[in-house]
Design an enzyme around this catalytic site. Sequence first.
Site, PDB file in Angstrom:
ATOM      1  N   ARG A   1     -14.565  24.471  -4.254  1.00  0.00           N
ATOM      2  CA  ARG A   1     -14.879  24.683  -5.695  1.00  0.00           C
ATOM      3  C   ARG A   1     -15.882  23.628  -6.358  1.00  0.00           C
ATOM      4  O   ARG A   1     -15.308  22.733  -6.714  1.00  0.00           O
ATOM      5  CB  ARG A   1     -13.691  24.828  -6.475  1.00  0.00           C
ATOM      6  CG  ARG A   1     -14.101  25.509  -8.202  1.00  0.00           C
ATOM      7  CD  ARG A   1     -12.690  25.480  -8.841  1.00  0.00           C
ATOM      8  NE  ARG A   1     -11.742  26.611  -8.265  1.00  0.00           N
ATOM      9  CZ  ARG A   1     -11.733  27.683  -8.504  1.00  0.00           C
ATOM     10  NH1 ARG A   1     -12.821  28.535  -9.459  1.00  0.00           N
ATOM     11  NH2 ARG A   1     -10.930  28.883  -7.966  1.00  0.00           N
TER      12      ARG A   1
ATOM     13  N   LYS B   1     -12.330  27.928   1.020  1.00  0.00           N
ATOM     14  CA  LYS B   1     -13.269  27.914  -0.119  1.00  0.00           C
ATOM     15  C   LYS B   1     -13.225  26.576  -0.744  1.00  0.00           C
ATOM     16  O   LYS B   1     -12.210  25.821  -0.630  1.00  0.00           O
ATOM     17  CB  LYS B   1     -12.325  28.819  -1.033  1.00  0.00           C
ATOM     18  CG  LYS B   1     -13.205  28.813  -2.351  1.00  0.00           C
ATOM     19  CD  LYS B   1     -12.087  29.513  -3.464  1.00  0.00           C
ATOM     20  CE  LYS B   1     -11.213  28.445  -3.954  1.00  0.00           C
ATOM     21  NZ  LYS B   1     -10.474  28.977  -5.231  1.00  0.00           N
TER      22      LYS B   1
END
Length: 313
Positions: free
Chosen positions: A197, A195
């Site tokens: 951000r 992931k």
Amino acid sequence: MYRGKKLQIFTGTANEKLAAAIAGHIGVALGKAEVKRFSDGEINIYIGESVRGADVFIVQPICCPANENLMELLIMMDAMKRASAKSINAVLPYYGYARQDRKTRARDPITAKLVADLLTTAGATRVITMDLHAGQIQGFFNIPVDHLKSLPILANYFQEKKLENAVVVSPDMGGVTRARELAERLHLPIAIIDKRRPEPNVAEVMHIIGEVSGKTVIMIDDIIDTAGTISLGARALMKHGAREIYACCTHPVLSGPALDRLAEAPLKEIVVTDTIPLGERTLDKIKVLSVAPLIGDAIIRIHEELSVSKLFD
């Protein structure tokens, strides 16, 4: 009923239910203290019993409203110090501001260090906390810090469910160590969601490392805040063929759109602890486990000058 040396448990208003459960587990009455507000909003603390020569433990997570709860704690510790308590132990089930633990841009504050300095200046002689977002925060203190883990509590819960063909998933690279420890306790493989951000409270799933197709997934994180990471991760896992998904965390911050996101996410159950009180911020699929016995046992061992690490052997 605890009959050892003088031990007293106090609490502010942040999580009175947890403080009462901790005191009940130890077998002592919760200390008499009143937290009031003056008309201009200033906090006033009144300690209604002697603490002279006592080992005082103040249970107060720095959760929302973080600034109010932190200030209550600081003022209560100052009152204990001026009342000649032998030791002042700040019990912080949730350490607010822990995510501001380093500079990521020019001119960023390191607020987790500032909070450590405030606690020490106010009179804390020891800090007991749970699942710090960044373990190195322990080094921000020049007093002892006992860092408790909820992982055994979460692991025991999932062991009792006897899930078949399961896998533990870390929702990001930073949580791999936590996921691996849970996987080892449950004797399961792990997978990782890659992931990124782009900005605070915004997450984007890149891809999944590991096998999740046809498996029961246990996603673990330390904090669920706006639930963007967990809900996005759950959808990505379902697209990759996961059979059903459980999520678990220590600290259910659940701010902003969290409840709506969790309600809509393909999650069978969300398992959290009571380090932060949920109040009315809950859903039918949220299961709350108590950390009161663990914190209570840690307090007894600290008070009796025994090893706290033995709790995790």
